[in-house]
Write an enzyme that holds these catalytic residues in place. Structure first.
Site, PDB file in Angstrom:
ATOM      1  N   TYR A   1     -11.246  -2.260  48.850  1.00  0.00           N
ATOM      2  CA  TYR A   1     -12.171  -3.392  48.875  1.00  0.00           C
ATOM      3  C   TYR A   1     -12.118  -4.028  50.262  1.00  0.00           C
ATOM      4  O   TYR A   1     -11.050  -4.437  50.728  1.00  0.00           O
ATOM      5  CB  TYR A   1     -11.812  -4.425  47.807  1.00  0.00           C
ATOM      6  CG  TYR A   1     -12.964  -5.330  47.432  1.00  0.00           C
ATOM      7  CD1 TYR A   1     -13.778  -5.024  46.347  1.00  0.00           C
ATOM      8  CD2 TYR A   1     -13.272  -6.466  48.181  1.00  0.00           C
ATOM      9  CE1 TYR A   1     -14.847  -5.832  46.019  1.00  0.00           C
ATOM     10  CE2 TYR A   1     -14.348  -7.270  47.861  1.00  0.00           C
ATOM     11  CZ  TYR A   1     -15.134  -6.957  46.777  1.00  0.00           C
ATOM     12  OH  TYR A   1     -16.208  -7.756  46.455  1.00  0.00           O
ATOM     13  N   SER A   2     -13.248  -4.098  50.954  1.00  0.00           N
ATOM     14  CA  SER A   2     -13.363  -4.701  52.279  1.00  0.00           C
ATOM     15  C   SER A   2     -12.361  -4.036  53.226  1.00  0.00           C
ATOM     16  O   SER A   2     -12.494  -2.859  53.538  1.00  0.00           O
ATOM     17  CB  SER A   2     -13.167  -6.218  52.182  1.00  0.00           C
ATOM     18  OG  SER A   2     -13.635  -6.868  53.334  1.00  0.00           O
ATOM     19  N   MET A   3     -11.326  -4.742  53.689  1.00  0.00           N
ATOM     20  CA  MET A   3     -10.322  -4.126  54.558  1.00  0.00           C
ATOM     21  C   MET A   3      -9.785  -2.834  53.962  1.00  0.00           C
ATOM     22  O   MET A   3      -9.533  -1.852  54.673  1.00  0.00           O
ATOM     23  CB  MET A   3      -9.160  -5.096  54.790  1.00  0.00           C
ATOM     24  CG  MET A   3      -7.982  -4.498  55.548  1.00  0.00           C
ATOM     25  SD  MET A   3      -6.494  -5.520  55.462  1.00  0.00           S
ATOM     26  CE  MET A   3      -5.913  -5.161  53.780  1.00  0.00           C
TER      27      MET A   3
END
Length: 251
Positions: free
Chosen positions: A92-94
C-alpha cells in the site's frame, strides 16, 4: 539473556492448512498492525503475513531505513523460509515499492516469483518524481496533513512528532524511490482511490508497463487512504484477485 531478535512479522499466525501466503507491506508511517483484521475476510487457506519494517510499533527503537535496496536486503532472508508455499505480495503506497523491488530482485536471479502483485495507492515506481527529502520540518508536517493519514493528536504533541519524524522521513524516502523499468513476469492488479489527489488514475495505469503478464486496475471511492474508508469492497476485491491467481483457494 540477550533480547530476542526483532520480528519482521510480529502478528503472523502460522496456518498449517494454508495454500497461499499473502505478504502485506505498509504505507509510510504505518506498521504491520494495519492489516491485523484482514485475515477474517480472506479465504481460510490464506496465511496473512504483515511486514514490520524498523522504526515503528514494536520496532520503534530501531533506526529506520531510508534506502530501498538496504531494506530489501535485510528483509529477504527473513522472508525466505516462508516462501515454501505459493505467495502473493501486496503493498500500500510506500509498500508498493517494496513489493516490486523484491520481485525484480528475484526475477533477475531466476528465483521463484509471486503468483501476483497487488499494488494499492501507489504511482508506478519507474517514473521520476520530485523527492520530498529536502523539505524542512514545517513543510514536511504540512505534507503529512495533506495526506490525511496521520492521527490528528500526533500534530498536537510536539515531542511525539519529533520522535516519529525520522521514521516518516525515511518512509517518504522509500516512497520516492525510482525503480528500474524492468517488467516482471507476474500479473499486477493496481488499486486506486477515485478521489486520491496524490495518485491519479493515470499514474495508477502506468503499472501496466511493469508486467509482461495480465494487468488490471480497480477503482474505489475515497481518497488516498481508501483502505480505511472502503475496507469491505477492497477486501472483496482482494479475495477475488487471490482466488483468480490460486483457484484452489475457493475449494
Amino acid at each position: 539473556m540477550p533480547p530476542p531478535p526483532p520480528s519482521w512479522f510480529p502478528f503472523r499466525q502460522a496456518n498449517p492448512q494454508a495454500r497461499l501466503r499473502l505478504f502485506c507491506f505498509p504505507y509510510a508511517g504505518g506498521g504491520a498492525s494495519i492489516y491485523n483484521t484482514w485475515s477474517a475476510a480472506l479465504p481460510p487457506t490464506v496465511e496473512l503475513v504483515s511486514v514490520q519494517p524498523p522504526g515503528r510499533e514494536r520496532r520503534i527503537l530501531e533506526k529506520p531505513v531510508h534506502d530501498i535496496a538496504r531494506l530489501v536486503e535485510a528483509l529477504e532472508p527473513e522472508m525466505r523460509p516462508l516462501l515454501d508455499k505459493p505467495f502473493v505480495l501486496m503493498g500500500y503506497s510506500m509498500g508498493t515499492r517494496i513489493a516490486l523491488a523484491l520481485t525484480q530482485r528475484w526475477q533477475a536471479r531466476g528465483e521463484p516469483l509471486p503468483l501476483g502483485l497487488v499494488v494499492a495507492a501507489g504511482g508506478a515506481p519507474h517514473m521520476q518524481r520530485m523527492s520530498r527529502g529536502n523539505l524542512n520540518d514545517k513543510d514536511f508536517i504540512e505534507l503529512l496533513r495533506a495526506y490525511e493519514g496521520t492521527p490528528a493528536e500526533l500534530f498536537a504533541h510536539k515531542e511525539l512528532m519529533e520522535m516519529v519524524l525520522p521514521t516518516l522521513r525515511a518512509d517518504f524516502a522509500l516512497a520516492d524511490s525510482v525503480l528500474p523499468a524492468t517488467p516482471v513476469r507476474v500479473p499486477i492488479v493496481a488499486y486506486g482511490g477515485l478521489e486520491d489527489s496524490h495518485v491519479s488514475i493515470a499514474d495508477l495505469e502506468r503499472w501496466r508497463e511493469l508486467t509482461t503478464g495480465e494487468f488490471r486496475a480497480r477503482h474505489f471511492a475515497g481518497k488516498h487512504f481508501f483502505l480505511r474508508t472502503e475496507r469491505v469492497p477492497l477486501l472483496e476485491a482482494l479475495r477475488e484477485d487471490l482466488t483468480r491467481w490460486a483457484p484452489e483457494l475457493a475449494s
